[in-house]
Design an enzyme around this catalytic site. Structure first.
Site, short mmCIF file in Angstrom:
data_model
loop_
_atom_site.label_atom_id
_atom_site.label_comp_id
_atom_site.label_asym_id
_atom_site.label_seq_id
_atom_site.Cartn_x
_atom_site.Cartn_y
_atom_site.Cartn_z
N ASP A 125 0.85 -1.19 0.00
CA ASP A 125 0.00 0.00 0.00
C ASP A 125 0.89 1.24 0.00
O ASP A 125 1.57 1.53 0.98
CB ASP A 125 -0.92 0.01 1.23
CG ASP A 125 -1.88 -1.17 1.23
OD1 ASP A 125 -2.41 -1.47 0.16
OD2 ASP A 125 -2.08 -1.76 2.30
N LEU A 126 0.88 1.95 -1.10
CA LEU A 126 1.80 3.07 -1.29
C LEU A 126 1.71 4.08 -0.16
O LEU A 126 0.64 4.60 0.15
CB LEU A 126 1.48 3.75 -2.63
CG LEU A 126 2.38 4.91 -3.03
CD1 LEU A 126 3.81 4.43 -3.25
CD2 LEU A 126 1.85 5.59 -4.28
N ASP A 127 2.87 4.36 0.46
CA ASP A 127 2.99 5.37 1.52
C ASP A 127 2.08 5.12 2.71
O ASP A 127 1.71 6.04 3.44
CB ASP A 127 2.72 6.78 0.96
CG ASP A 127 3.76 7.21 -0.06
OD1 ASP A 127 4.93 6.82 0.10
OD2 ASP A 127 3.40 7.92 -1.01
N GLU A 128 1.71 3.87 2.95
CA GLU A 128 0.82 3.55 4.06
C GLU A 128 1.39 2.48 4.98
O GLU A 128 0.66 1.88 5.77
CB GLU A 128 -0.55 3.11 3.52
CG GLU A 128 -1.31 4.21 2.79
CD GLU A 128 -2.69 3.79 2.36
OE1 GLU A 128 -3.18 2.77 2.88
OE2 GLU A 128 -3.30 4.48 1.51
#
Length: 289
Positions: free
Chosen positions: A227-230
């Site tokens: 999950d991008l940037d999460e």
């Protein structure tokens, strides 16, 4: 076992008597406890411990220690790891165009403020090669296009694995890593970005922040996940700004915050201060290191 500092990280369901059982185990094995940090997540009923031990005077081998600890750990459902502090972790830094995080990490490394070996710098551009040469760190230029993304990632993975890299630092590497790449190094990739996300995504976020008249800017360092940037957040910081700030000053202040946040996150990882639980990172403060 020779004189060294051994660090155990433990996560398990919370239950009575954990501290007594764990500390008694190490006492019986001849260790001196240097520090014992603990945290209970009452919402999830989960116990976390970081314990640092002085092995001076013990006559137990690493294999014997771990085999004995398993007998304690299994009935109590421990999820645990141990680090013997006898070797520095090998680190690779991935960058694109931006230099401030790279400069800062290399300076800290050369001054001995990061306990690691920076083995290489990997970039999809040639722009920062001179910095690598300045610090005498091998630089690998691996360009990438939409058509060659998977091929380039395979080259990077081969390079990292052949050099036994323990930690990958994305010091403003402006490419989205594939799930295959990320899953190859779980909880071993640290990313840094400004804390405007998700409000000001994409190009020139500081201009967008200026247009909105933001009053706080900051940075976030986290483990990379699918999950991008999460991913699990390791470190964050913010600084207040005013209406007088321009896009240029916002960018400069943001860069300064990024350097500090990324350096702290990397140091926490190298010092074995982090236990990941789900999508949260429990980060123990330094305890007499």
């Amino acid at each position: 076992m020779k004189s060294q500092v051994v660090t155990f990280l433990i996560k398990c369901p919370d239950q009575k008597g954990l501290v007594a059982k764990i500390t008694n185990f190490f006492y019986e094995k001849g260790f001196n406890i240097l520090s014992c940090q603990q945290y209970v997540n009452a919402i999830e009923d989960t116990y976390f411990m970081r314990v640092r031990l002085n092995a001076d005077g013990t006559d137990i081998s690493k294999e014997e220690l771990e085999n004995s600890f398993i007998k304690l750990a299994e009935p109590l459902s421990f999820n645990w790891s141990v680090n013997y502090g006898d070797k520095k972790q090998n680190v690779a830094i991935m960058v694109s165009h931006t230099s401030h995080n790279l400069y800062d990490l290399l300076e800290r490394f050369k001054e001995g403020r990061l306990n690691c070996n920076v083995k290489m710098i990997i970039s999809n551009h040639e722009k920062l090669r001179n910095i690598a040469e300045m610090f005498n760190v091998p630089f690998h230029y691996l360009p990438i296009t939409k058509e060659t993304k998977l091929q380039q990632e395979s080259q990077v993975i081969e390079l990292l694995d052949s050099n036994e890299i323990d930690l990958v630092i994305m010091a403003r590497y402006m490419q989205i890593l594939s799930s295959n790449f990320i899953n190859h190094y779980p909880e071993r990739i640290i990313n840094i970005h400004h804390s405007f996300l998700p409000a000001f995504q994409g190009a020139n976020p500081y201009k967008k922040a200026y247009d909105r008249g933001v009053k706080l800017i900051g940075a976030t360092a986290h483990y990379a996940t699918e999950d991008l940037d999460e991913g699990p957040i390791i470190e964050q910081d913010v600084k207040p700004v005013t209406h007088e700030s321009t896009p240029t000053t916002l960018k400069r202040i943001g860069a300064d915050i990024e350097k500090l946040v990324l350096a702290r996150a990397v140091k926490n990882h190298l010092n074995n201060q982090i236990i990941v639980s789900g999508n949260r990172a429990v980060v123990f403060p330094e305890a007499g290191e």
